[in-house]
Design a protein around this motif. Structure first.
Motif, PDB file in Angstrom:
ATOM      1  N   GLY A  59       0.793  -1.223   0.000  1.00 51.84           N
ATOM      2  CA  GLY A  59       0.000   0.000   0.000  1.00 51.84           C
ATOM      3  C   GLY A  59       0.829   1.278   0.000  1.00 51.84           C
ATOM      4  O   GLY A  59       0.644   2.158  -0.836  1.00 51.84           O
ATOM      5  N   ARG A  60       1.774   1.398   0.915  1.00 45.45           N
ATOM      6  CA  ARG A  60       2.501   2.661   1.067  1.00 45.45           C
ATOM      7  C   ARG A  60       3.423   2.940  -0.122  1.00 45.45           C
ATOM      8  O   ARG A  60       3.684   4.102  -0.458  1.00 45.45           O
ATOM      9  CB  ARG A  60       3.322   2.610   2.353  1.00 45.45           C
ATOM     10  N   ASP A 110       9.754  -7.709  -4.397  1.00 46.63           N
ATOM     11  CA  ASP A 110       8.767  -8.098  -3.386  1.00 46.63           C
ATOM     12  C   ASP A 110       8.750  -9.628  -3.348  1.00 46.63           C
ATOM     13  O   ASP A 110       9.162 -10.278  -4.309  1.00 46.63           O
ATOM     14  CB  ASP A 110       7.366  -7.568  -3.771  1.00 46.63           C
ATOM     15  N   ASN A 111       8.276 -10.188  -2.240  1.00 43.70           N
ATOM     16  CA  ASN A 111       8.154 -11.647  -2.218  1.00 43.70           C
ATOM     17  C   ASN A 111       6.826 -12.098  -2.824  1.00 43.70           C
ATOM     18  O   ASN A 111       6.604 -13.288  -3.000  1.00 43.70           O
ATOM     19  CB  ASN A 111       8.277 -12.182  -0.777  1.00 43.70           C
ATOM     20  N   ARG A 168       1.564  -8.851  -6.389  1.00 47.41           N
ATOM     21  CA  ARG A 168       1.660  -7.391  -6.220  1.00 47.41           C
ATOM     22  C   ARG A 168       2.686  -6.798  -7.183  1.00 47.41           C
ATOM     23  O   ARG A 168       2.521  -5.691  -7.680  1.00 47.41           O
ATOM     24  CB  ARG A 168       1.989  -7.046  -4.757  1.00 47.41           C
ATOM     25  N   ASP A 176       7.877  -3.675   8.702  1.00 48.14           N
ATOM     26  CA  ASP A 176       8.903  -2.988   9.484  1.00 48.14           C
ATOM     27  C   ASP A 176      10.122  -3.859   9.833  1.00 48.14           C
ATOM     28  O   ASP A 176      11.258  -3.402   9.758  1.00 48.14           O
ATOM     29  CB  ASP A 176       8.303  -2.479  10.805  1.00 48.14           C
ATOM     30  N   HIS A 179      12.994  -4.004   7.312  1.00 48.43           N
ATOM     31  CA  HIS A 179      13.659  -2.794   6.806  1.00 48.43           C
ATOM     32  C   HIS A 179      15.175  -2.901   6.908  1.00 48.43           C
ATOM     33  O   HIS A 179      15.900  -2.573   5.975  1.00 48.43           O
ATOM     34  CB  HIS A 179      13.200  -1.554   7.588  1.00 48.43           C
ATOM     35  N   TYR A 219      17.165  -4.750   4.147  1.00 51.55           N
ATOM     36  CA  TYR A 219      17.310  -4.083   2.848  1.00 51.55           C
ATOM     37  C   TYR A 219      18.087  -2.761   2.964  1.00 51.55           C
ATOM     38  O   TYR A 219      18.829  -2.406   2.066  1.00 51.55           O
ATOM     39  CB  TYR A 219      15.934  -3.866   2.212  1.00 51.55           C
ATOM     40  N   GLU A 262      10.795   3.895   4.840  1.00 52.57           N
ATOM     41  CA  GLU A 262       9.615   4.298   5.613  1.00 52.57           C
ATOM     42  C   GLU A 262       9.907   4.108   7.093  1.00 52.57           C
ATOM     43  O   GLU A 262      10.820   3.401   7.490  1.00 52.57           O
ATOM     44  CB  GLU A 262       8.396   3.450   5.210  1.00 52.57           C
ATOM     45  N   LYS A 263       9.134   4.808   7.902  1.00 53.83           N
ATOM     46  CA  LYS A 263       9.184   4.614   9.354  1.00 53.83           C
ATOM     47  C   LYS A 263       8.496   3.297   9.676  1.00 53.83           C
ATOM     48  O   LYS A 263       7.681   2.858   8.862  1.00 53.83           O
ATOM     49  CB  LYS A 263       8.504   5.745  10.100  1.00 53.83           C
ATOM     50  N   ASN A 316       6.877  11.712   7.430  1.00 55.13           N
ATOM     51  CA  ASN A 316       5.903  12.635   6.829  1.00 55.13           C
ATOM     52  C   ASN A 316       5.193  13.515   7.857  1.00 55.13           C
ATOM     53  O   ASN A 316       4.825  14.645   7.566  1.00 55.13           O
ATOM     54  CB  ASN A 316       4.873  11.864   5.978  1.00 55.13           C
ATOM     55  N   TRP A 327      -0.307  -7.636   9.460  1.00 53.07           N
ATOM     56  CA  TRP A 327       0.945  -8.184  10.016  1.00 53.07           C
ATOM     57  C   TRP A 327       1.376  -7.448  11.283  1.00 53.07           C
ATOM     58  O   TRP A 327       2.088  -7.986  12.133  1.00 53.07           O
ATOM     59  CB  TRP A 327       2.077  -8.162   8.983  1.00 53.07           C
ATOM     60  N   HIS A 364       5.869   0.752  15.817  1.00 54.55           N
ATOM     61  CA  HIS A 364       5.281   0.965  14.492  1.00 54.55           C
ATOM     62  C   HIS A 364       4.576   2.319  14.368  1.00 54.55           C
ATOM     63  O   HIS A 364       4.784   3.056  13.418  1.00 54.55           O
ATOM     64  CB  HIS A 364       4.285  -0.150  14.155  1.00 54.55           C
ATOM     65  N   TYR A 414      -4.583  -7.303  -2.070  1.00 55.01           N
ATOM     66  CA  TYR A 414      -4.334  -8.323  -1.037  1.00 55.01           C
ATOM     67  C   TYR A 414      -5.132  -9.614  -1.268  1.00 55.01           C
ATOM     68  O   TYR A 414      -4.554 -10.696  -1.250  1.00 55.01           O
ATOM     69  CB  TYR A 414      -4.636  -7.752   0.351  1.00 55.01           C
TER      70      TYR A 414
HETATM   71  N1  LIG Z   1       4.541   7.180   6.934  1.00 57.57           N
HETATM   72  C1  LIG Z   1       3.315   6.729   6.862  1.00 57.57           C
HETATM   73  O1  LIG Z   1       2.377   7.476   7.081  1.00 57.57           O
HETATM   74  C2  LIG Z   1       3.083   5.274   6.508  1.00 57.57           C
HETATM   75  C3  LIG Z   1       1.797   4.864   6.144  1.00 57.57           C
HETATM   76  C4  LIG Z   1       1.618   3.517   5.833  1.00 57.57           C
HETATM   77  C5  LIG Z   1       2.686   2.628   5.922  1.00 57.57           C
HETATM   78  N2  LIG Z   1       3.909   3.056   6.275  1.00 57.57           N
HETATM   79  C6  LIG Z   1       5.054   2.129   6.357  1.00 57.57           C
HETATM   80  O2  LIG Z   1       5.277   1.565   5.076  1.00 57.57           O
HETATM   81  C7  LIG Z   1       5.701   0.218   5.207  1.00 57.57           C
HETATM   82  C8  LIG Z   1       4.781  -0.675   4.381  1.00 57.57           C
HETATM   83  O3  LIG Z   1       3.481  -0.625   4.912  1.00 57.57           O
HETATM   84  P1  LIG Z   1       2.214  -1.005   4.001  1.00 57.57           P
HETATM   85  O4  LIG Z   1       1.031  -0.462   4.695  1.00 57.57           O
HETATM   86  O5  LIG Z   1       2.483  -0.662   2.608  1.00 57.57           O
HETATM   87  O6  LIG Z   1       2.216  -2.618   4.172  1.00 57.57           O
HETATM   88  P2  LIG Z   1       1.814  -3.687   3.063  1.00 57.57           P
HETATM   89  O7  LIG Z   1       1.585  -4.959   3.801  1.00 57.57           O
HETATM   90  O8  LIG Z   1       0.749  -3.155   2.199  1.00 57.57           O
HETATM   91  O9  LIG Z   1       3.128  -3.798   2.174  1.00 57.57           O
HETATM   92  C9  LIG Z   1       4.287  -4.483   2.564  1.00 57.57           C
HETATM   93  C10 LIG Z   1       4.905  -5.135   1.336  1.00 57.57           C
HETATM   94  O10 LIG Z   1       6.139  -5.789   1.702  1.00 57.57           O
HETATM   95  C11 LIG Z   1       6.181  -7.011   0.999  1.00 57.57           C
HETATM   96  N3  LIG Z   1       7.098  -7.970   1.616  1.00 57.57           N
HETATM   97  C12 LIG Z   1       6.843  -8.833   2.635  1.00 57.57           C
HETATM   98  N4  LIG Z   1       7.931  -9.596   2.853  1.00 57.57           N
HETATM   99  C13 LIG Z   1       8.885  -9.182   1.987  1.00 57.57           C
HETATM  100  C14 LIG Z   1      10.225  -9.578   1.742  1.00 57.57           C
HETATM  101  N5  LIG Z   1      10.822 -10.544   2.453  1.00 57.57           N
HETATM  102  N6  LIG Z   1      10.903  -8.933   0.784  1.00 57.57           N
HETATM  103  C15 LIG Z   1      10.347  -7.954   0.053  1.00 57.57           C
HETATM  104  N7  LIG Z   1       9.067  -7.540   0.234  1.00 57.57           N
HETATM  105  C16 LIG Z   1       8.353  -8.153   1.198  1.00 57.57           C
HETATM  106  C17 LIG Z   1       4.743  -7.497   1.014  1.00 57.57           C
HETATM  107  O11 LIG Z   1       4.510  -8.511   0.045  1.00 57.57           O
HETATM  108  C18 LIG Z   1       4.009  -6.197   0.699  1.00 57.57           C
HETATM  109  O12 LIG Z   1       3.870  -6.012  -0.675  1.00 57.57           O
HETATM  110  C19 LIG Z   1       5.716  -0.103   6.690  1.00 57.57           C
HETATM  111  O13 LIG Z   1       7.004   0.023   7.188  1.00 57.57           O
HETATM  112  C20 LIG Z   1       4.823   0.965   7.287  1.00 57.57           C
HETATM  113  O14 LIG Z   1       5.190   1.296   8.605  1.00 57.57           O
HETATM  114  C21 LIG Z   1       4.128   4.380   6.561  1.00 57.57           C
END
Ligand SMILES: NC(=O)c1ccc[n+]([C@@H]2O[C@H](COP(=O)([O-])OP(=O)(O)OC[C@H]3O[C@@H](n4cnc5c(N)ncnc54)[C@H](O)[C@@H]3O)[C@@H](O)[C@H]2O)c1
Length: 464
Positions: A13-14, A37-38, A42, A83, A86, A89, A103-104, A132, A175, A188, A259
């Motif tokens: 999503g993010r 991505d795994n 997606r 998280d 992170h 990578y 990202e945080k 942000n 998660w 988080h 998803y």
């Molecule tokens: N700053 C903000 O306001 C804000 C808002 C939302 C999310 N976030 C951060 O963004 C990050 C992602 O959150 P999200 O909501 O998009 O989650 P999400 O679950 O939608 O996305 C996570 C992605 O990581 C992938 N993934 C899982 N295991 C993996 C691996 N081993 N290797 C590579 N990719 C892998 C998943 O398949 C998925 O596509 C988090 O760290 C979250 O804290 C920040």
């Protein structure tokens, strides 16, 4: 003109915010060269989205990260995985000669944090943390007011964050519900809040004491609601019709595509029962923090509240600044603008000794997370040539200091004892924060009736 080459890892999503910035808004200077991505489903979705914009992008599975870097030679790797991944990578990208935008929260525990600090020092690469929240106009405005010295130096902060039963409950479906993935809400979610306080006060935490539990998102709550025959997830839950927490992924096109229709590739269910017995994160936490500059904070997080937002109060030697902020209701990734500020629910009020209290006109802008996302994205992809007086751009130092309050809170909740940040980490430099007003003698100030300062022009009303 040579474009900056970006690779993204974690295409959920993010990550969309960053793909859009590279492929659409900043296409003149940026190029999206690879996605990792795994979940192959997606990856295909994002490749299709890029193709509709005439952009070809290579894709790699999670175990092909090194090959991705070798073949596509990105300048910057953007990390938006869950998280707890992170650090893997961030460190590998820096070792392979790339800069990083993550990202945080930067990571979820002190060992991973130390590895990032050490790798950054060894490689000298840039590691940006995308805080942000600093860019939301009212939160920048708070920084501006505190820097102006209107309430003098701040001696304590009362900060209370409320998550509602829609967005807040969502952390218990995804998660995030397991500490091994997210570090719990103290890491988080509260990384945002702890970063704000560090940055607002231009200081860093020294000791943390916390107490917390899970009061609401428990099987007993569902039983009390009469939801006794419930499933592991919403999709096929027998109690769906009478559960007000039911989320039908089929009803939200974005959530369905991203998803539900990709879950056969990784077995990840985005709609697990919010009352599951396996959840191990807290939904109610109280924290006390002592800062290096002598300030103290009393903080709380509740994630089953009827509205979402926060109330923060700064107690300064000249007076008190009160800020309340109400945010919009949403599910993460449902296609709506996340966390918009409700103008009627957002206020700043200042109380000075021996003067009338007054409200301050709120700085506003549109967009995700209180108008913060578009401003931050511009700063990340097209930084202004003039220096930002608020120093909002953050790197691994701020990323580390912000998670350490939450990491220490987790440890304190487990041990029942206060935790010193120094005992968790070493070799962490201070962030580059703007200077704040020099400490003032409170007695001297209370006896003064100072003239209204220049920025007082922003006053909109005068209240007794
Ligand atoms: N700053 C903000 O306001 C804000 C808002 C939302 C999310 N976030 C951060 O963004 C990050 C992602 O959150 P999200 O909501 O998009 O989650 P999400 O679950 O939608 O996305 C996570 C992605 O990581 C992938 N993934 C899982 N295991 C993996 C691996 N081993 N290797 C590579 N990719 C892998 C998943 O398949 C998925 O596509 C988090 O760290 C979250 O804290 C920040």
């Amino acid at each position: 003109m040579t474009k900056i080459r970006y690779a993204q890892v974690g295409i959920g999503g993010r990550s969309q915010l960053f793909s859009r910035a590279i492929v659409e808004e900043f296409a003149d200077t940026s190029e999206l060269v690879a996605l990792c991505d795994n979940n192959v489903g997606r990856l295909r979705l994002r490749v299709g989205w890029a193709g509709e914009r005439d952009v070809e992008v290579k894709t790699y599975q999670d175990d092909e990260f090194d090959r991705m870097i070798a073949e596509t030679r990105p300048d910057v790797v953007i990390v938006t995985t869950q998280d707890s991944l992170h650090d893997k990578y961030i460190c590998r990208a820096m070792e392979l000669g790339c800069d990083v935008m993550t990202e945080k929260p930067m990571t979820t525990d002190e060992q991973k944090c130390q590895r990032i600090i050490d790798t950054q020092h060894k490689t000298g690469r840039q590691c940006t943390v995308t805080f942000n929240y600093r860019y939301a106009p009212p939160r920048t405005q708070i920084k501006d007011l505190l820097m102006s010295g209107v309430i003098g130096n701040v001696v304590s902060v009362d900060f209370h964050w409320l998550l509602d039963t829609r967005h807040g409950a969502d952390y218990f479906r995804r998660w995030h519900r397991h500490k091994r993935n997210s570090g719990g809400l103290m890491v988080h979610k509260a990384t945002h809040h702890f970063d704000l306080v560090n940055w607002w006060l231009s200081t860093v935490p020294e000791t943390v004491y916390a107490t917390g539990t899970r009061n609401f998102y428990r099987p007993e709550t569902a039983d009390r609601y009469g939801l006794t025959q419930r499933g592991q997830r919403c999709l096929d839950c027998p109690a769906a019709a009478k559960c007000s927490f039911h989320l039908d992924l089929r009803e939200y096109p974005e959530l369905r595509r991203m998803y539900l229709e990709t879950e056969q590739h990784d077995g990840y269910f985005r709609d697990r029962c919010v009352f599951g017995a396996d959840i191990d994160i807290e939904d109610t936490v109280d924290v006390v923090v002592n800062y290096r500059n002598g300030a103290m904070m009393s903080y709380s997080l509740h994630s089953f509240m009827p509205w979402e937002g926060y109330i923060v109060t700064f107690n300064g030697v000249k007076g008190r600044l009160e800020h309340i902020c109400q945010e919009s209701v949403y599910f993460s990734g449902d296609g709506s603008v996340p966390g918009e500020l409700m103008p009627e629910g957002t206020k700043i009020k200042i109380f000075l000794h021996s003067q009338s209290a007054y409200g301050v006109e709120i700085w506003q802008s549109e967009g995700g997370h209180g108008g913060a996302d578009p401003i931050m994205v511009k700063d990340l992809f097209a930084p202004a040539s003039v220096e930002d007086k608020y120093k909002r751009a953050a790197d691994y130092r701020s990323g580390a200091w912000s998670i350490l309050t939450g990491v220490a809170a987790n440890r304190s909740m487990a041990s029942g004892k206060p935790v010193r940040i120094d005992d968790l980490i070493h070799n962490l430099p201070d962030p580059d924060y703007p200077p704040m007003p020099a400490p003032t003698d409170p007695l001297e100030i209370v006896s003064q009736k100072s003239a209204a300062p220049e920025w007082f022009k922003k006053e909109v009303r005068d209240e007794k």
